[in-house]
Design an enzyme around this catalytic site. Structure first.
Site, short mmCIF file in Angstrom:
data_model
loop_
_atom_site.label_atom_id
_atom_site.label_comp_id
_atom_site.label_asym_id
_atom_site.label_seq_id
_atom_site.Cartn_x
_atom_site.Cartn_y
_atom_site.Cartn_z
N ASN A 10 0.87 -1.18 0.00
CA ASN A 10 0.00 0.00 0.00
C ASN A 10 0.91 1.23 0.00
O ASN A 10 1.53 1.54 1.01
CB ASN A 10 -0.89 -0.03 1.25
CG ASN A 10 -1.71 1.24 1.41
OD1 ASN A 10 -1.76 2.07 0.51
ND2 ASN A 10 -2.35 1.38 2.57
N LYS A 12 0.10 4.25 -0.16
CA LYS A 12 -0.50 5.43 0.46
C LYS A 12 -0.27 6.66 -0.45
O LYS A 12 -0.32 6.52 -1.66
CB LYS A 12 0.05 5.61 1.88
CG LYS A 12 -0.11 4.32 2.71
CD LYS A 12 0.15 4.49 4.17
CE LYS A 12 -0.05 3.15 4.87
NZ LYS A 12 0.06 3.22 6.32
N HIS A 93 -9.34 1.30 5.15
CA HIS A 93 -8.06 1.47 5.83
C HIS A 93 -8.25 2.42 7.02
O HIS A 93 -9.04 3.36 6.95
CB HIS A 93 -7.02 2.04 4.86
CG HIS A 93 -5.63 1.98 5.42
ND1 HIS A 93 -5.18 2.91 6.33
CD2 HIS A 93 -4.63 1.10 5.24
CE1 HIS A 93 -3.94 2.58 6.68
NE2 HIS A 93 -3.58 1.49 6.02
N GLU A 95 -6.62 4.78 8.06
CA GLU A 95 -6.40 6.20 7.73
C GLU A 95 -7.65 6.80 7.07
O GLU A 95 -7.96 7.97 7.28
CB GLU A 95 -5.14 6.34 6.85
CG GLU A 95 -3.87 6.11 7.69
CD GLU A 95 -2.70 5.51 6.94
OE1 GLU A 95 -2.67 5.55 5.70
OE2 GLU A 95 -1.79 4.99 7.62
N GLY A 170 3.07 2.18 10.82
CA GLY A 170 4.09 3.22 10.68
C GLY A 170 4.86 3.52 11.95
O GLY A 170 5.55 4.53 12.05
N SER A 209 3.75 -2.21 10.24
CA SER A 209 5.20 -2.30 10.45
C SER A 209 5.81 -3.63 10.03
O SER A 209 6.79 -4.08 10.63
CB SER A 209 5.54 -1.98 11.92
OG SER A 209 5.22 -0.63 12.22
P1 13P Z 1 3.33 0.35 7.55
O1 13P Z 1 3.78 -0.98 6.94
O2 13P Z 1 4.07 1.52 7.02
O3 13P Z 1 3.28 0.24 9.04
O4 13P Z 1 1.81 0.56 7.05
C1 13P Z 1 0.90 -0.47 7.19
C2 13P Z 1 -0.33 -0.09 6.47
O5 13P Z 1 -1.08 0.77 6.90
C3 13P Z 1 -0.62 -0.80 5.21
O6 13P Z 1 -1.91 -0.55 4.78
#
Ligand code: 13P
Length: 252
Positions: A10, A12, A93, A95, A170, A209
């Site tokens: 992803n 983002k 998601h 977010e 993250g 992560s």
């Molecule tokens: P990270 O791998 O950067 O922690 O993000 C995970 C995520 O939100 C994937 O959709």
């Protein structure tokens, strides 16, 4: 791992045309591991270019609108993603849930729109740190799952679920392998309640992560069918070892 592993990146809000070289390198890495399904979800602006370039990986969107078209400035629909070459879309998601105030009903509507359009869909769920500390993680995730996965005939067939604890995204922090296994078993039980036998075929991805160093043990946890990877999916250097880890689990 009983189902075909599914490793999804992803991106983002990251990626420009200048970073297409990374996408191509990831696609070449995917070609080396035919036992693993690999997907990449770039920002909308790169979906078409990536879909044109990809030969051994699927390309997806990170969100879609619940309606196929209309007066929704700034939104992108599931049929548009399909038209641009996408094969799947991520919905719900954390977010999107937090920043764009998407509730379970909105996520379900998007998931169902994706299936109607002919896309596969990854529905994300996950608890916050406060919810975990209060001992409510499994209940919160079960509530999100029941409220946001698609309903209807065959809904489980093109569905994956991503368990992404919000506090692990993250942050470099990951749950213990036991906690991941317990949550994934709980999600599996709910999927079987929701879909019957078809619920056994839904891949449950872990996200939060994931990196080259921890992928092997996270992917080996109970009922983990793959990973949804953020930061570590942006370059082939970081993402290819995660695909490799998944391949090792099935190929030995
Ligand atoms: P990270 O791998 O950067 O922690 O993000 C995970 C995520 O939100 C994937 O959709």
């Amino acid at each position: 791992m009983s189902l075909r592993p599914y490793i999804v990146g992803n991106w983002k809000m990251n990626g420009l045309r200048s970073t297409m070289a990374d996408a191509r390198a990831i696609d070449r890495a995917a070609a080396r591991y035919p036992a693993v399904d690999v997907g990449l979800a770039p920002p909308f602006t790169l979906v078409h270019a990536m879909a044109e370039a990809a030969q051994d990986s699927a390309v997806g969107g990170q969100d879609c609108h619940a309606k196929p078209n209309g007066a929704f400035t700034g939104d992108v629909s599931a049929p548009m993603l399909l038209d641009a070459g996408a094969g799947f879309v991520i919905v719900g998601h954390s977010e999107r849930r937090a920043i764009h105030a998407e509730d379970d009903a909105a996520v379900r509507a998007k998931a169902e729109a994706a299936l109607v359009a002919g896309l596969s869909v990854i529905v994300c769920v996950g608890e916050t740190e406060a919810e975990r500390d209060a001992g409510k993680a499994e209940a919160i995730v079960a509530g999100q799952l029941h409220g946001s996965v698609p309903q209807g005939e065959g809904a489980a067939d093109r569905l994956s679920v991503a368990y992404e604890p919000v506090w692990a995204i993250g942050t470099g922090r990951v749950p213990s392998v036991d906690d991941v296994g317990a949550m994934h078993r709980s999600i599996r039980a709910d999927l079987v309640k929701l879909y019957g036998a078809a619920g056994k075929g839904v891949r449950i991805l872990y996200g939060g992560s994931v990196n080259a160093g921890n992928a092997s043990e996270l992917l080996a946890a109970d009922e983990v069918g793959g990973a949804l990877v953020g930061g570590a999916s942006l370059t082939a250097e970081n993402f290819a070892p995660i695909i490799h880890a998944a391949a090792m689990l099935v190929e030995g």
